[in-house]
Design a protein around this motif. Sequence first.
Motif, PDB file in Angstrom:
ATOM      1  N   GLN A 150      -4.573  -0.377   8.379  1.00 58.67           N
ATOM      2  CA  GLN A 150      -3.167  -0.100   8.631  1.00 58.67           C
ATOM      3  C   GLN A 150      -2.375  -1.406   8.606  1.00 58.67           C
ATOM      4  OE1 GLN A 150      -2.111   2.860   8.765  1.00 58.67           O
ATOM      5  NE2 GLN A 150      -3.765   4.180   9.453  1.00 58.67           N
ATOM      6  N   ASN A 151      -1.217  -1.356   7.973  1.00 56.72           N
ATOM      7  CA  ASN A 151      -0.362  -2.543   7.960  1.00 56.72           C
ATOM      8  C   ASN A 151       0.927  -2.304   8.722  1.00 56.72           C
ATOM      9  OD1 ASN A 151       1.018  -0.845   6.276  1.00 56.72           O
ATOM     10  ND2 ASN A 151       1.128  -2.242   4.545  1.00 56.72           N
ATOM     11  N   MET A 192       0.834  -1.184   0.000  1.00 52.41           N
ATOM     12  CA  MET A 192       0.000   0.000   0.000  1.00 52.41           C
ATOM     13  C   MET A 192       0.876   1.244   0.000  1.00 52.41           C
ATOM     14  SD  MET A 192      -2.774   1.187   2.855  1.00 52.41           S
ATOM     15  CE  MET A 192      -1.478   1.500   4.039  1.00 52.41           C
ATOM     16  N   LYS A 193       0.751   2.071  -1.028  1.00 53.49           N
ATOM     17  CA  LYS A 193       1.566   3.265  -1.147  1.00 53.49           C
ATOM     18  C   LYS A 193       0.672   4.495  -1.019  1.00 53.49           C
ATOM     19  CE  LYS A 193       5.003   3.289  -3.960  1.00 53.49           C
ATOM     20  NZ  LYS A 193       5.812   3.315  -5.207  1.00 53.49           N
ATOM     21  N   HIS A 194       1.125   5.435  -0.225  1.00 56.08           N
ATOM     22  CA  HIS A 194       0.314   6.603   0.096  1.00 56.08           C
ATOM     23  C   HIS A 194       1.109   7.871  -0.185  1.00 56.08           C
ATOM     24  CE1 HIS A 194      -2.133   8.930   3.339  1.00 56.08           C
ATOM     25  NE2 HIS A 194      -2.452   9.297   2.115  1.00 56.08           N
ATOM     26  N   LEU A 195       0.466   8.814  -0.869  1.00 55.99           N
ATOM     27  CA  LEU A 195       1.087  10.089  -1.211  1.00 55.99           C
ATOM     28  C   LEU A 195       0.281  11.225  -0.600  1.00 55.99           C
ATOM     29  CD1 LEU A 195       3.081  11.854  -2.919  1.00 55.99           C
ATOM     30  CD2 LEU A 195       1.416  11.675  -4.781  1.00 55.99           C
ATOM     31  N   VAL A 196       0.974  12.179   0.032  1.00 62.92           N
ATOM     32  CA  VAL A 196       0.354  13.410   0.497  1.00 62.92           C
ATOM     33  C   VAL A 196       0.885  14.548  -0.370  1.00 62.92           C
ATOM     34  CG1 VAL A 196       0.175  15.073   2.384  1.00 62.92           C
ATOM     35  CG2 VAL A 196       0.010  12.622   2.866  1.00 62.92           C
ATOM     36  N   LEU A 197      -0.044  15.273  -1.003  1.00 61.49           N
ATOM     37  CA  LEU A 197       0.303  16.381  -1.886  1.00 61.49           C
ATOM     38  C   LEU A 197      -0.129  17.690  -1.256  1.00 61.49           C
ATOM     39  CD1 LEU A 197      -0.845  15.011  -5.381  1.00 61.49           C
ATOM     40  CD2 LEU A 197       1.505  15.353  -4.619  1.00 61.49           C
ATOM     41  N   TYR A 248       6.321 -13.889  12.232  1.00 62.45           N
ATOM     42  CA  TYR A 248       5.079 -13.206  11.847  1.00 62.45           C
ATOM     43  C   TYR A 248       5.232 -12.365  10.578  1.00 62.45           C
ATOM     44  CZ  TYR A 248       3.507 -14.636  16.477  1.00 62.45           C
ATOM     45  OH  TYR A 248       3.167 -15.376  17.582  1.00 62.45           O
ATOM     46  N   GLU A 249       6.356 -12.509   9.885  1.00 65.12           N
ATOM     47  CA  GLU A 249       6.619 -11.797   8.632  1.00 65.12           C
ATOM     48  C   GLU A 249       6.461 -10.280   8.809  1.00 65.12           C
ATOM     49  OE1 GLU A 249       5.343 -13.403   4.887  1.00 65.12           O
ATOM     50  OE2 GLU A 249       4.600 -15.223   5.864  1.00 65.12           O
ATOM     51  N   ARG A 269       3.310  -9.092   2.999  1.00 65.62           N
ATOM     52  CA  ARG A 269       2.028  -9.423   2.369  1.00 65.62           C
ATOM     53  C   ARG A 269       1.189 -10.363   3.215  1.00 65.62           C
ATOM     54  NH1 ARG A 269       1.243 -12.029  -3.723  1.00 65.62           N
ATOM     55  NH2 ARG A 269      -1.041 -11.938  -3.735  1.00 65.62           N
ATOM     56  N   PHE A 270       1.833 -11.351   3.829  1.00 64.02           N
ATOM     57  CA  PHE A 270       1.092 -12.309   4.657  1.00 64.02           C
ATOM     58  C   PHE A 270       1.457 -12.152   6.132  1.00 64.02           C
ATOM     59  CE2 PHE A 270       1.558 -14.309   0.436  1.00 64.02           C
ATOM     60  CZ  PHE A 270       0.212 -14.414   0.100  1.00 64.02           C
TER      61      PHE A 270
END
Length: 364
Positions: free
Chosen positions: A134-135, A1-6, A160-161, A182-183
Amino acid sequence: MKHLVLIFAEEIRLNSPFLNYILRVCNEKFECDYELKFLDKLNKNTASFLEKCIAQFDYITIFASSDNFYITSKILASLNDDIIELKNGEILAPSMSRKFENGSFLIDINGKFINVILADPLQKLPNILQNFEQNSKTFYIFDSDIMTLKSRIDPLCETYEIKISITLIAPFLILIRASQNRFGQIEAFMDSLKEFLNLKIINEKLENFIVSKLAFYSKKITFAESCTAGLVAAKIGSVSGASEVFAGSLVTYSNEIKNIWLGVENEILNEHGAVSKECVNEMLSGAIESSGADFALAVSGIAGPTGGSENKPVGTIYIGAKEKNGEEIIERFLLKGDRNYVREQSVTIAFCLLIKLKAKMFFD
C-alpha cells in the motif's frame, strides 16, 4: 500504482445489497484508490476491452457472476496464450494461475495482476488474492480545525513527499487520505503526525475504534434513538466482537414510547417537545437505567424533508452522550442534506460526542 475493479454482470449492478457487499469488501481490502467499472454483458469486444484495461492498470480485480466466470477465465487465458484447467477439482482457471482458491484465481499478464472472483448473490464472496504494497493511508483526526490542521500538516507532506486529501466528516471529525509520491515515506509521515503534532489519530472505522476501546476497558454501551431509528445500534452491530460491549438499545420513535420505555416525563414532552435538550437528557438517563450500561448515546431530531418549524427547522438534531456516573454532553446541531444523510451525520456525531466525553480513555 493503478487499480481497477470490474463488475461483470448486470444482475450484480441491479442487486444493490449484494453490490454494496462487494464494494465494502473492496474498501476494506484496498486502502489505495481504485477505479470502478461495470460491464453488464460479455460479447465479442470483451477481449479487446480487457486488453485496454491491462495496458492501463497495474492491478485488476474482476467480480463475475457464475454465468460470466468461465467465459472471463477463458478470455484471460487466451490473452496469455494459456489454457483452462481444473484446479484441485474445484475451479476452472488458467493453467498458469499464480494463486487459486475455490471461486478465485490470480494471474499475471505482461506484469499486470488480474484477480477473477466468482460473485453469486446469497453466497459469501471468495477471498481476494491481490496482494500489493500500500502506498496510502486513510485515517481520522479527531477534534481539530481543518484549516489549522492543513497548515500544520503541509510542512510534513513536503518533507516526506506525501500528498493528502482532506474532508470534513462531522463537526469533530476530519478524514485524511495520505498518498506517497514515488520516493515518499508514508510510515515516517504517520510517525511524525503522532510524535510532533500530538494529533488524536484514529486508524480504523469509527465504530471499530469505539468497540475496541470499550472492550479493552470492559465497558458497556446502550443507545436511545428516535430519528436515527436504530442506525447507531446497526453501526455498532456491524463490528465483529460488538457483543462484548453492546447488549441492546431502544428505538423510541413516538413520544408515547419515549415515556413508557425511557421514562421521559410527559411534562417535558409537552413543554419542550421530543426534539429538545431536556428530552435527550431523559432519554440518556432512561437508557442507562433500563440497561445498566456504562455509557449511553441518545439522538432525537427532525431528519426531514417534512416536520420542521421556524424554531426547529428540518435538520435540527439533539445528540447526547452520558456516562453512568452522571457526566454528560448534549448538543444541538443543524444538519444539512437529505433525510438519510442527516441521519448518517447524526450517528457519526453521536460517536464523536462519546469520544469527546471520555477523550482520555479513548486516546491514552
